[in-house]
Design an enzyme around this catalytic site. Structure first.
Site, PDB file in Angstrom:
ATOM      1  N   LYS A  97       0.861  -1.182   0.000  1.00 22.44           N
ATOM      2  CA  LYS A  97       0.000   0.000   0.000  1.00 22.44           C
ATOM      3  C   LYS A  97       0.900   1.236   0.000  1.00 22.44           C
ATOM      4  O   LYS A  97       1.509   1.575   1.005  1.00 22.44           O
ATOM      5  CB  LYS A  97      -0.900   0.047   1.247  1.00 22.44           C
ATOM      6  CG  LYS A  97      -1.991   1.100   1.081  1.00 22.44           C
ATOM      7  CD  LYS A  97      -2.458   1.725   2.370  1.00 22.44           C
ATOM      8  CE  LYS A  97      -1.560   2.804   2.856  1.00 22.44           C
ATOM      9  NZ  LYS A  97      -1.430   3.978   1.973  1.00 22.44           N
ATOM     10  N   GLU A 172      10.239   1.139  10.294  1.00 24.79           N
ATOM     11  CA  GLU A 172      11.230   2.211  10.109  1.00 24.79           C
ATOM     12  C   GLU A 172      10.493   3.506  10.392  1.00 24.79           C
ATOM     13  O   GLU A 172       9.684   3.951   9.575  1.00 24.79           O
ATOM     14  CB  GLU A 172      11.754   2.236   8.666  1.00 24.79           C
ATOM     15  CG  GLU A 172      12.471   0.977   8.215  1.00 24.79           C
ATOM     16  CD  GLU A 172      13.842   0.813   8.842  1.00 24.79           C
ATOM     17  OE1 GLU A 172      14.318   1.747   9.509  1.00 24.79           O
ATOM     18  OE2 GLU A 172      14.420  -0.276   8.672  1.00 24.79           O
ATOM     19  N   CYS A 206      13.938  10.675   7.015  1.00 20.96           N
ATOM     20  CA  CYS A 206      13.971  10.369   8.456  1.00 20.96           C
ATOM     21  C   CYS A 206      15.396  10.356   8.998  1.00 20.96           C
ATOM     22  O   CYS A 206      15.587  10.300  10.202  1.00 20.96           O
ATOM     23  CB  CYS A 206      13.258   9.057   8.727  1.00 20.96           C
ATOM     24  SG  CYS A 206      13.778   7.764   7.612  1.00 20.96           S
TER      25      CYS A 206
HETATM   26  P1  ADP Z   1       3.721  10.583   7.159  1.00 24.64           P
HETATM   27  O1  ADP Z   1       3.503  11.499   8.302  1.00 24.64           O
HETATM   28  O2  ADP Z   1       5.123  10.464   6.704  1.00 24.64           O
HETATM   29  O3  ADP Z   1       2.744  10.736   6.045  1.00 24.64           O
HETATM   30  P2  ADP Z   1       2.306   8.222   8.006  1.00 24.64           P
HETATM   31  O4  ADP Z   1       2.759   7.272   9.047  1.00 24.64           O
HETATM   32  O5  ADP Z   1       1.049   8.967   8.248  1.00 24.64           O
HETATM   33  O6  ADP Z   1       3.545   9.156   7.802  1.00 24.64           O
HETATM   34  O7  ADP Z   1       2.172   7.498   6.607  1.00 24.64           O
HETATM   35  C1  ADP Z   1       3.026   6.467   6.168  1.00 24.64           C
HETATM   36  C2  ADP Z   1       2.195   5.401   5.503  1.00 24.64           C
HETATM   37  O8  ADP Z   1       1.304   4.868   6.481  1.00 24.64           O
HETATM   38  C3  ADP Z   1       1.328   5.890   4.362  1.00 24.64           C
HETATM   39  O9  ADP Z   1       1.294   4.902   3.356  1.00 24.64           O
HETATM   40  C4  ADP Z   1      -0.030   6.031   5.014  1.00 24.64           C
HETATM   41  O10 ADP Z   1      -1.082   5.904   4.101  1.00 24.64           O
HETATM   42  C5  ADP Z   1      -0.007   4.864   5.974  1.00 24.64           C
HETATM   43  N1  ADP Z   1      -0.960   4.967   7.092  1.00 24.64           N
HETATM   44  C6  ADP Z   1      -1.387   6.069   7.737  1.00 24.64           C
HETATM   45  N2  ADP Z   1      -2.268   5.756   8.697  1.00 24.64           N
HETATM   46  C7  ADP Z   1      -2.420   4.410   8.667  1.00 24.64           C
HETATM   47  C8  ADP Z   1      -3.209   3.460   9.408  1.00 24.64           C
HETATM   48  N3  ADP Z   1      -4.023   3.832  10.382  1.00 24.64           N
HETATM   49  N4  ADP Z   1      -3.111   2.150   9.067  1.00 24.64           N
HETATM   50  C9  ADP Z   1      -2.296   1.759   8.076  1.00 24.64           C
HETATM   51  N5  ADP Z   1      -1.537   2.591   7.358  1.00 24.64           N
HETATM   52  C10 ADP Z   1      -1.596   3.894   7.636  1.00 24.64           C
END
Ligand code: ADP
Length: 401
Positions: A97, A172, A206
C-alpha cells in the site's frame, strides 16, 4: 533501470523532489533488487552438532509467508524496492500500500515488475483508505509479516494491531538526527556533509540532520560557511535540471515547518539565512532553506522531527554534554559526527544510542548495509543480509537415525 527517466519524471511530478534526486532514488532503489537477487542464493541454514550420536540437528530458513508493506511518500520508489526485493528473495509474495500522496510512482514500479516477468500475484498493489486497508491486514492471519516505513505514531498503532495474530513486524519510523561537529573536524567536509544530510529531499528524510551541534570554537566559521553554501541552492520546479530544492509535500508539512521557525524566533533564536515562504513560487509549498542560531533545547525544533529545510545550529563545549544531549530523545535512527580524531570517532560513536552512525559521512545509506533505528525509531533492519532475515522463519529439524 531501462525505465529510469520515465519513472523519475513521475516521481518528481508527484512528489516534488528535483529530477537529479529522483534519478538517484531510482538507481538506489534498483540497487536493492540487484543486491537481493544475489543474496537469494545465500540463504544458508546450519547443521549443529547433536549431543546424541543417533541424532542430527538441521536449521532451515523458510519464507515467512504473505508480506504486507506500507510505504511513505518521501521515497516513493526506494521504500518499495527496499522491502519487496528482500521479501521476494526470501520466497514471499507481497502486497503493497503506497502512500496516498505518491501512488503513481508505485504503479510505475508495478508496470516495470510486470515487464520484467514477475509472475502475476507475486507483487500486488492496493490503493485507498489507509486505515481501512491496514485494519483488514492486521485482522487477517494469512498476513504473516508487516513491514512499514512512516511515522512513529502509525508504527505504534500497527505494532499494537499485529499482536492479535502475532505477526512479524519491521518498522522504520521517525528520527531526530544529531549532527555533531568537533573542533578538529575538516570544516569543508563537515559543510559538505551537513548540506547533503540536511537538504536532501528538502529536509524530508527520516535520517536528515535535525539538530546540528557545533563546538563553540568553530561556531562562527561554521555558520558563515553553511550560510554561504545554502545561499547557492536553487529552489523551484523539480523538472528544471538546475533545481536543487523542490516544494514541501503538502500544506500540513509547510505549516509544521513554519511553526518550528516561529517558535524558535519567539524563544530567542536568530535567523542566519532564509526563514520564509518563496513568494514567487506561491503555487507550491516552497520554503527557503533556513539556518537558525541561538537555539535552545526547549524549542520545538529541538524536540520534534521538522521534516523540512530548517537547520538549527547549537553550540557545545564539552564532549560528555553533547553526547548526553544527542541521546536525550525517544528517537534513535541516525546520528552523524565529524572529527579527524580516531579516539573521538570511536568513543563517541560507541555511546550514541542510534542504529546508524555516520562518521565524516552525511549519506550512509546503501543496499548492503543494515538501515534501521533503535528506541522509538523502529524495529528490524532493511538492507544487507540482515534485511533478508526479516522475511525468513527459522525451522529446527531434529533427525533421529
Ligand atoms: P507521514 O507522516 O510520513 O505521512 P504516516 O505514518 O502517516 O507518515 O504514513 C506512512 C504510511 O502509512 C502511508 O502509506 C499512510 O497511508 C499509511 N498509514 C497512515 N495511517 C495508517 C493506518 N491507520 N493504518 C495503516 N496505514 C496507515
Amino acid at each position: 533501470m531501462d525505465n529510469k527517466t520515465e519513472i523519475a519524471e513521475t516521481l518528481t511530478l508527484e512528489q516534488g523532489k528535483p529530477m537529479k534526486e529522483a534519478l538517484g532514488e531510482i538507481t538506489y532503489g534498483a540497487s536493492f533488487v540487484t543486491w537481493y537477487a544475489e543474496e537469494a542464493k545465500r540463504i544458508y541454514g546450519e547443521t549443529i552438532p547433536a549431543s546424541a550420536v543417533n541424532k542430527r540437528i538441521l536449521v532451515l530458513k523458510q519464507p515467512v509467508g504473505v508480506v504486507c508493506a506500507i510505504t511513505p511518500w518521501n521515497f516513493p520508489a526506494a521504500m518499495i524496492t527496499r522491502k519487496v526485493a528482500p521479501a521476494l528473495a526470501a520466497g514471499c509474495t507481497v502486497v503493497i500500500k503506497p502512500a496516498e500522496q505518491t501512488p503513481l510512482t508505485a504503479l510505475k514500479l508495478a508496470e516495470a515488475a510486470e515487464k520484467a516477468g514477475i509472475p502475476k500475484g507475486v507483487i500486488n498493489f492496493v490503493t485507498g483508505d489507509a486505515a481501512e486497508i491496514g485494519d483488514a491486514w492486521l485482522k487477517d492471519s494469512r498476513v504473516r509479516k508487516l513491514t512499514f516505513t512512516g511515522s512513529t505514531e502509525v508504527g505504534k498503532l500497527l505494532m499494537r494491531g499485529s499482536a492479535d495474530t502475532v505477526k512479524k513486524v519491521s518498522l522504520e519510523l521517525g528520527g531526530h538526527a544529531p549532527f555533531i561537529v568537533f573542533p578538529d573536524a575538516d570544516l569543508d567536509e563537515a559543510i559538505e556533509g551537513v548540506m547533503v544530510s540536511k537538504f536532501r529531499n528538502n529536509g524530508q528524510t527520516c535520517v536528515c540532520a535535525n539538530r546540528i551541534y557545533v563546538h563553540e570554537s568553530i561556531l562562527d566559521e561554521f555558520v558563515e560557511k553553511f550560510c554561504a553554501e545554502t545561499k547557492k541552492l536553487v529552489i523551484g520546479d523539480g523538472l528544471n535540471p538546475e533545481t536543487q530544492i523542490g516544494p514541501l509535500i503538502d500544506e500540513a508539512a509547510f505549516k509544521k515547518v513554519e511553526s518550528h521557525i516561529e517558535d524558535a524566533l519567539l524563544k530567542g533564536g536568530k535567523i542566519e539565512y532564509g526563514g520564509g515562504r518563496v513568494i514567487e513560487l506561491h503555487d507550491g509549498y516552497f520554503v527557503q532553506p533556513t539556518i537558525i542560531s541561538g537555539v535552545t533545547e526547549d524549542m520545538k525544533i529541538m524536540q520534534e522531527e521538522t521534516f523540512g529545510p530548517v537547520a538549527p545550529v547549537i553550540s557545545f563545549q564539552d564532549v560528555e554534554d553533547v553526547i548526553e544531549r544527542a541521546n536525550n530523545t525517544p528517537y534513535g535512527l541516525a546520528a552523524y559526527i565529524f572529527t579527524r580524531d580516531l579516539q573521538t570517532a570511536i568513543t563517541v560513536s560507541d555511546r550514541l544510542e542510534y542504529g546508524i552512525v555516520g562518521i565524516n559521512d552525511g549519506l550512509p545509506s546503501v543496499a548492503q548495509a543494515p538501515f534501521g533505528g533503535i528506541k522509538e525509531s523502529g524495529i528490524g533492519r532493511e538492507g544487507g543480509h540482515h534485511g533478508i532475515e526479516e522475511f525468513l522463519e527459522v525451522k529446527y529439524v531434529s533427525i533421529k537415525i
